[in-house]
Design a protein around this motif. Structure first.
Motif: not given
Ligand code: SF4
Lengths: 813, 151
Positions: A213-237
């Motif tokens: 659900v927290l990810w839904m919150r982020i996805l909704d920003r990513l799908a909206g106007p002026n989405p935030p940039k996203l940096i992901v640090i993780d050894p897996r894709r």
């Protein structure tokens, strides 16, 4: 049956996009199997997000859930675990009567018999060996009221320093990192910061799978106007990494090097907030000096992340106006856990991005109520974020509980979980009481844990709702009520306190954990120094009121909260008191931190050794309200691949399961979506070892062996991944728990075990082909025996053949 | 000029510390934090020995027989059991304090000699030696109640 969406195949549901200037829209998710005759207020307890929901009840049974539209945490949304996990409450195999081991077998008993035995053993052992021979190992899944009652029993009733729980495996580093940087536990920011921020950085955090659900919150920003940039640090894709603006995939165990490199780039770009640093922090110069050598090229060498990607991330971090960082197990369960988590704090401090809208740090929790173990002191902390090294703080507790100061163990740091197990192993702890957790699957090096649980001189009490892998090894099993069957509160990562109410009666004779603790306290006859009962409450509400007193004036002040207030429509973030009657969205908005020597929850520890800073040393440099910037040099992981074990091994959770699958594995939809563990490996490694998709693969480390099916792709060559916490209760045919392989080792500061790296070797394994090589046969047989339990009686169903694949895994996020 | 005497003393003490740290790490493998941290601390002391080399060349080294006696008194070889672990850490604490004192004495001399190199080495190594001592003390405090009272 009504289902607003198929959350198994459509994990996050339809988008409700919004920009930073608009609030997060509502979307109510629902899943019911029958029309409820009433709805009862609850909160989802299947991850640390803590989504508000209503529990649907018909004829005294739970028939479904729907998201709570008014709740700040989810605005009505629920993920697959929330929508389906409740099914486990109705499982056929709930424990309904106490069990006592007689003649080597667990046999049904009355509550009186079971509790009298527990009390008799406690008293005998304390008499003969002092309370230092008694240990408690609790959970991240009880309610606040239960933890607090447990903490008082342990610290003021028995007076044992040996209290911790599986939150040591999930969230100890979050607490340690917050304490080291800001003087006290508690997240500076809030989930709401995600709604407005310009940049989000996930460090070792696969949020898309863990907190859907927290990810839904982020996805909704990513799908909206002026989405935030996203940096992901993780050894897996991961699912999370797929959405990243920049995905950095460091070799396991190299987080500090990478974060140092990013901080260096921020400094080099001249992006430090000098005014903030001067006014509100100490220690910047040492950080600057430490990170100097971490050029993008050196970072590439140390971590494997291409220098240009490091630069790309560094540029975002140097220019963004606001930043939310989240940190989880990829950091906490890895080399230099606390040191790395603190570097994320440092990044925010050097840029002055803290205490303002859009700038938050979320040192995440792995489990739903782990924040409460930290607050109440049911883990290795003291209640109300008090400092065990500060005599004034101990005196406050002694006064509150009306016990002599020296009753409360505070002469050295409370014993951490790994040390509790070690004391059990060496025989000095003789009584271990485990609640709502399953160490026989979740601790590292399971062969060792099974041996300890089976020791003749260790009396093991297990309190759970199901016959877990651990319960099978117990001397006494107490059947417990779970979520939906009891009332209590819990607090999520956003510091938001929720209430979850009793909707139905527990099955059979099962009792709430609170009632079990209260019964124990009565039978033990714990008294204060005036002879009155030590525990002065007899229900959840009473425990909550007592807890409120314990938090008065502390950073986690609950005094302004009531059950009624919590039922009014949404959760409320602490502190809640006279000054902040509606709670507190963000901490440290004034740049003042609880680091003063009289307030601080810790005097700090050496990142490399864990050595405690003494009170005198701390006072000599009292930061008096400034945040502490603490640098760290990169260190190589303790076990690295070599000729014998040439591959890196890492572990993690999946979207459809939680903890050791005790509950989610019994929710049919979730179990079918992720029925089995697997080993994920790269195309290159698959070729090298002659392994094809779905082949059985033998994975061995120096500590054990498991057999899993191969899944090929989405991972770096040289690294293999196995989802953890697949135990034996629903498949005893083969060793498959990732923790057969992991290391008995932990972070020097937070004492959180290292699950994220180990050296392993793999080979194609076909039971039909040939007998396994010498040595292996006995190891797997040993492991299988261990899974079956000490007497083997309860596992008559164990199949002798290795299981065939049941269904194909849907996703591997 | 007796700087060589103390260089010899600190050199010998650091060497013994490395040796004992290694032994304790090997012997107490069942205590992973002790094992890992002792190995780390041994690496620090080894680094100190490297720093010492040019200084020894510069000032000469007068080996003193005293530390040998000290070792016998402090460390007979690793012991087993929880009390044994406590006693091993106890000896390590004393040994690291011995090293610490050497660095302090040498730092005083360095200042009088206006030898910046020597002073810097004493400061840096002394700081790390202090961290070693702090670890032993922290771990001793953790182990003591259980070892003395319960088991
Ligand atoms: S995100 Fe977490 S708390 Fe929310 S519904 Fe899913 S499992 Fe439950």
């Amino acid at each position: 049956m009504t289902q607003t969406r198929d959350s198994i195949n459509d994990i996050w549901g339809a988008r409700t996009p919004h920009g930073a200037d608009a609030s997060w829209p509502e979307r109510v998710d629902e899943h019911i199997t029958d029309t409820p005759d009433r709805w009862v207020r609850g909160t989802c307890v299947l991850c640390s997000n803590g989504c508000g929901l209503d529990i649907g009840v018909k004829d005294g049974r739970i028939v479904g859930v729907r998201g709570l539209a008014t709740d700040v945490t989810n605005k009505g949304r629920l993920g697959p675990k929330g929508l389906h996990g409740w099914v486990a409450n109705n499982a056929e195999d709930r424990l309904t009567r106490p069990l006592i081991r007689r003649d080597g077998r667990l046999q049904e008993a009355t509550w009186d018999e079971a509790m009298e035995l527990v009390v008799r053993r406690s008293k005998e052992i304390v008499e003969q060996h002092t309370s230092g021979a008694v240990g408690f190992y609790t959970s991240g899944q009880l309610f606040l009221e239960e933890y607090y009652t447990l903490a008082v029993i342990g610290k003021a009733g028995l007076g044992t320093p040996h209290m911790d729980g599986n939150t040591r495996l999930c969230t100890a580093t979050a607490a340690a990192a917050l304490k080291e940087s800001f003087g006290s536990d508690g997240q500076p920011g809030a989930y709401e910061d995600l709604d407005v921020t310009d940049t989000i950085m996930h460090v070792g955090h696969n949020v898309a799978s863990q907190q859907t659900v927290l990810w839904m919150r982020i996805l909704d920003r990513l799908a909206g106007p002026n989405p935030p940039k996203l940096i992901v640090i993780d050894p897996r894709r991961t699912f999370t990494a797929e959405k990243a603006t920049v995905h950095l995939a460091p070799r396991v165990g190299t987080n500090v090097a990478l974060l140092n490199g990013l901080i260096r780039l921020v400094i080099e770009a001249g992006a430090v907030d000098r005014d903030f640093l001067d006014a509100h922090t100490v220690g910047y110069d040492a950080l600057k000096k430490t990170v100097e050598t971490y050029t993008p090229e050196r970072v590439e060498e140390l971590t494997g992340v291409p220098a240009r990607d490091v630069r790309a991330a560094g540029e975002i971090l140097a220019t963004t106006r606001t930043l939310v960082s989240t940190v989880l197990q990829g950091v906490y369960q890895s080399m230099q856990a606390t040191a790395a988590a603190v570097q994320v704090n440092n990044l925010h401090l050097v840029r002055g991005l803290i205490g303002k809208p859009g700038s938050g740090i979320l040192q995440m929790n792995g489990q739903p109520t782990s924040q409460n173990t930290r607050e109440t002191g049911a883990d290795g902390d003291l209640p109300g974020f008090r400092n065990w090294g500060n005599p004034d703080h101990i005196r406050q507790l002694a006064k509150l509980w009306n016990v002599p100061v020296n009753k409360i163990p505070h002469w050295s740091p409370p014993t951490h979980a790994m040390q509790i197990w070690r004391y059990c192993e060496t025989g000095s702890i003789k009584f271990l009481w485990i609640q709502a957790t399953n160490p026989a699957v979740s601790l590292p090096e399971l062969g060792r844990i099974r041996r300890i649980l089976q020791k003749e001189d260790l009396f093991v009490v297990v309190q759970d709702a199901f016959m877990t892998e651990t319960a099978r090894l117990a001397d006494v099993v107490l059947p417990a009520a779970i979520w939906g069957e009891k009332t209590g509160t819990f607090t999520n990562v956003s510091r938001t306190v929720h209430i979850s109410c009793k909707a139905v009666e527990p099955p059979g004779e099962a009792r709430s954990d609170l009632d079990i603790f209260l019964d124990y306290a009565r039978r033990m006859d714990f008294r204060d120094q005036d002879g009155s009962p030590l525990i002065r409450w007899d229900d959840a509400r009473g425990a909550f009121e007592a807890w409120k007193e314990c938090t008065r004036g502390r950073p986690c002040d609950y005094t302004g909260l009531t059950y009624e207030k919590l039922l009014a429509g949404s959760g409320i973030p602490w502190p809640v008191n006279e000054r902040h009657p509606d709670g507190t969205l963000r901490l440290y908005t004034d740049g003042v931190f609880p680091t003063g020597a009289d307030e601080a929850e810790t005097y700090g520890q050496d990142f490399d050794t864990g050595a405690s800073v003494t009170a005198e040393e701390y006072r000599a440099n009292d930061p008096k309200g400034r945040a502490l910037i603490k640098p760290a040099e990169h260190q190589e992981p303790h076990e690295v691949p070599d000729d014998a074990y040439p591959l890196w091994f890492t572990t993690g959770r999946q979207v459809y399961h939680f903890h050791t699958r005790t509950k989610t594995g019994r929710a049919r939809a979730l179990a079918e979506a992720a029925p089995d563990a697997f080993v994920q490996l790269s195309q290159e490694d698959a070729q090298r070892y002659g392994i094809e998709q779905d082949d059985w693969v033998l994975v061995e480390s120096r500590r054990g062996a498991i057999i899993e099916r191969a899944r090929i792709g989405n991972i770096e060559p040289g690294l293999v991944f196995v989802p953890w916490h697949y135990g034996s209760w629903d498949d005893p045919s083969r060793p498959r728990a990732a923790n057969e392989l992991t290391l008995t080792e932990w972070d020097p500061v937070s004492k959180q075990p290292h699950y994220k790296y180990a050296a392993v070797r793999i080979s194609r394994y076909d039971a039909k082909d040939a007998l396994p090589p010498m040595g292996l046969m006995s190891r797997t047989i040993d492991a299988a025996r261990g899974l079956i339990g000490r007497h083997g009686d309860e596992a008559a169903s164990a199949k002798s053949e290795f299981a065939r694949p049941k269904t194909t895994q849907r996703v591997d996020g | 000029m007796h700087v060589g005497n103390y260089l010899g003393l600190v050199h010998g003490s650091e060497e013994r510390l490395v040796d004992v740290l290694r032994k304790v790490a090997r012997h107490h493998r069942d205590e992973p934090d002790v094992e890992q941290t002792c190995l780390l601390l041994a690496a620090w002391s080894e680094k100190h020995l490297k720093f010492l080399r040019p200084l020894v060349e510069k000032y000469g080294e007068e080996k003193n027989p005293e530390p040998d006696d000290l070792e016998v008194a402090l460390f007979h070889g690793p012991r087993t059991g929880s009390l044994g672990l406590l006693r091993d850490l106890h000896d390590l604490w004393l040994m690291s304090n011995e090293v610490q004192l050497c660095w302090t004495v040498l730092e005083q001399a360095a200042q009088a000699l206006r030898d910046d190199d020597l002073e810097r080495v004493c400061k840096e190594c002394g700081k790390e030696t202090k961290r070693q001592t702090a670890f032993f003390l922290t771990r001793i405090k953790q182990a003591a109640p259980q070892a003395l009272v319960v088991a």
